[in-house]
Design an enzyme around this catalytic site. Structure first.
Site, PDB file in Angstrom:
ATOM      1  N   GLU A 120      -3.780   5.227  10.047  1.00 11.65           N
ATOM      2  CA  GLU A 120      -5.092   5.922   9.907  1.00 11.65           C
ATOM      3  C   GLU A 120      -6.147   5.659   8.816  1.00 11.65           C
ATOM      4  O   GLU A 120      -6.891   6.727   8.568  1.00 11.65           O
ATOM      5  CB  GLU A 120      -4.720   7.375  10.316  1.00 11.65           C
ATOM      6  N   MET A 121      -6.195   4.527   8.272  1.00 16.09           N
ATOM      7  CA  MET A 121      -7.004   4.439   7.159  1.00 16.09           C
ATOM      8  C   MET A 121      -8.196   4.134   7.795  1.00 16.09           C
ATOM      9  O   MET A 121      -8.498   3.092   8.639  1.00 16.09           O
ATOM     10  CB  MET A 121      -6.351   3.239   6.378  1.00 16.09           C
TER      11      MET A 121
END
Length: 581
Positions: A351-352
């Site tokens: 989830e960058m």
């Protein structure tokens, strides 16, 4: 001879289900009755093994095979003689569920444990596939039990199967098996069989973690993925960076000291459970901002939806020398302390959010073309530090599926987003761990934990969580991590983990959320979805055995949830089977 025949006939009248869990690869059970007593003789490689109640392993990172097996015997004896079940709940109501107690009894006279190969350092911190976990178990009609395994960990698995053969008599002074003679040859389908435990959204005590390790070992699961930090809290004490836990924990005392960490890792080693710690980065790490300046951006910024999946946000600055100085201190402190116990370290990577770097004064961009080289440099550095200490990196799948990073052949990819990603990654030659949220996220179905004001009420009503519904044990049980793969590509799928993200789970509910649903995944990962005849294992076959392992876990101190009604555990498998209409 007549007495033995009568006892065998009596056993047929009350025999509970042949409820070994996970089901062994090859198993033959008889119908003769044997009793066992705490004074039974135990040997290890031909030498007497003292069976002192409560014996535990000596502390320290130097492991002794004899001590490991001896402690395993002590735990098995406690399960048989102190924490066993009277199996009334596994038999029809008011039936004769146990034998009468004859004056002359056939007994288990000896338990002979034979380790055929010497353990080495990889035994206690193995890469997936390095450790021979197989065992053979026999129990003759005249009471001679033999466990034969190549490793001390295989011996532990044999002991766990052995104890499942025995029940407590309602008299409280006798213990028996109705299944002699016994012949079992067993080994796992997958080398990585785990549970991910999140200690950042809620804090869990060392005892909570160790109790989870215990239950993992009872189900022949061998990895605890320790997701120890996140943007919500930093409970991990790092002596060289003391402000992390001082300011990042929920309160003083809700932290894990270096001694706590060592004790957790050692506890796992002595039970065949390898702890894999994760400090998630470069996202999911905003809490650092409370301790050290200019390391992260976007911490607790609103509206959070632009910068992360859940509040508070925060990610490492991707083009800052201060970040690399911080990583040096962090890794040089924690990695040498855990490397003696584990072959793996998880660097995160899920989830960058590109928008975080829009707030970074050294980047000011959310362009993939700008961020990808910075991310590649970051991963190369972080993974280089992991390898420097003799460990192998883990990452979440987005590092490949979203960012197309160049990762070393040693790196293990953990896949959670479903949609055929495991198959694609395995076919591309990556080593993969399956945690598909559609099947193996145990926190799903508990509803939203955020608050919804009047402006959002209609949009989000009735306030379900993002991954509902709840993943029931039948759904968990039917998932095959290697589905659709060729025999060669299937080898790249090392196993799987069920995930226990803790937004709405705390120590009061931990056991019942994990168990026995994780047991269902445990059997898939140990025994495989397909039986020796090439058929998928059925829920009708699994339910009575899952009922028994659940009762055994409760008796041993884990508050596993009920998953079916009492009528079903006491009836035949067809009594509670849904038929198509």
């Amino acid at each position: 001879m007549l007495l033995r025949t009568c006892l065998a006939l009596a056993a047929l009248a009350f025999t509970p289900a042949s409820a070994l869990w996970p089901v062994p690869r090859n198993v033959s059970l008889g119908d003769e009755l044997l009793f066992i007593e705490p004074t039974v003789k135990v040997t290890y490689n031909g030498k007497c093994l003292p069976t002192i109640p409560g014996y535990t392993h000596p502390p320290g990172a130097k492991f002794n095979s004899r001590n490991i097996v001896r402690a395993g015997v002590a735990r098995a004896f406690k399960a048989i003689f102190e924490d066993n079940i009277v199996p009334w709940m596994l038999s029809k109501p008011h039936s004769q569920f146990e034998p009468e107690l004859p004056r002359r009894r056939s007994k288990v006279v000896s338990i002979n444990i034979i380790q055929t190969e010497e353990d080495d350092d990889t035994t206690f911190r193995p890469l997936a596939g390095e450790l021979d976990e197989s065992y053979n178990l026999t129990l003759t009609s005249d009471g001679v039990a033999t466990i034969r395994a190549a490793s001390s960990i295989g011996c532990l698995y044999g002991l766990e199967t052995f104890l499942q053969l025995f029940f407590e008599h309602s008299s409280g002074s006798s213990w028996y098996t109705p299944h002699a003679p016994v012949s079992i040859q067993d080994s796992p389908e997958f080398p990585h069989r785990g549970v991910l435990m999140d200690t950042s959204r809620h804090w869990f005590s060392v005892d909570d973690i160790k109790r989870t390790i215990d239950a993992l070992s009872w189900n022949k699961m061998n990895r605890l993925h320790f997701h120890v930090t996140d943007s919500q809290s930093w409970p991990l004490e790092i002596p060289s960076l003391p402000l992390l836990a001082e300011r990042g924990s929920y309160r003083k005392g809700l932290t894990y000291s270096p001694a706590d960490i060592a004790s957790i890792y050692e506890y796992g080693v002595h039970r065949g459970v390898e702890v894999v710690m994760e400090i998630d980065m470069p996202s999911h790490i905003g809490i650092i901002d409370l301790a050290y300046e200019d390391i992260v951006v976007a911490y607790n910024i609103q509206p959070y939806q632009w910068y992360c999946a859940q509040p508070p946000c925060g990610a490492l600055r991707m083009n800052s020398t201060r970040v690399y100085d911080f990583l040096d201190k962090l890794f040089d402190d924690i990695l040498p302390r855990v490397a003696p116990y584990s072959a793996y370290w998880h660097t995160g990577g899920d989830e960058m959010n590109r928008n975080d770097s829009m707030l970074d004064p050294d980047v000011r961009s959310n362009s993939t073309e700008v961020l990808a080289p910075l991310l590649q440099r970051f991963l190369d550095y972080a993974h280089g530090k992991v390898r420097e200490y003799g460990m192998t990196p883990f990452v979440w799948e987005e590092m490949i599926t979203d960012w197309d990073m160049d990762l070393g052949e040693d790196v293990v990819i953990q896949s959670w987003l479903g949609g055929g990603a495991v198959k694609e990654l395995a076919e591309a030659g990556h080593k993969v761990i399956d945690s598909n949220y559609n099947f193996w996220y145990l926190d799903c179905g508990r509803g939203a934990w955020l608050n919804f004001g009047p402006d959002a009420f209609q949009q989000f009503y009735p306030f379900n969580d993002w991954c509902g519904p709840t993943k029931s044990w039948p759904l968990i049980y039917q998932h095959n991590p290697r589905a659709g793969l060729s025999e060669e590509d299937a080898k790249n799928v090392l196993g799987g983990e069920v995930a226990v993200w803790a937004e709405s789970i705390d120590p009061n509910t931990l056991d019942s959320i994990i168990w026995p649903r994780a047991s269902a995944a445990g059997e898939v990962l140990w025994s495989g979805r397909v039986d020796a005849s090439g058929n998928n294992r059925t829920q009708s076959n699994a339910m009575p055995r899952l009922s028994e392992i659940r009762e055994r876990m409760v008796a041993r101190g884990v508050r596993a949830a009920a998953f079916t009604q009492q009528f079903c555990t006491q009836g035949g498998t067809d009594d509670c089977r849904h038929m198509a209409v």
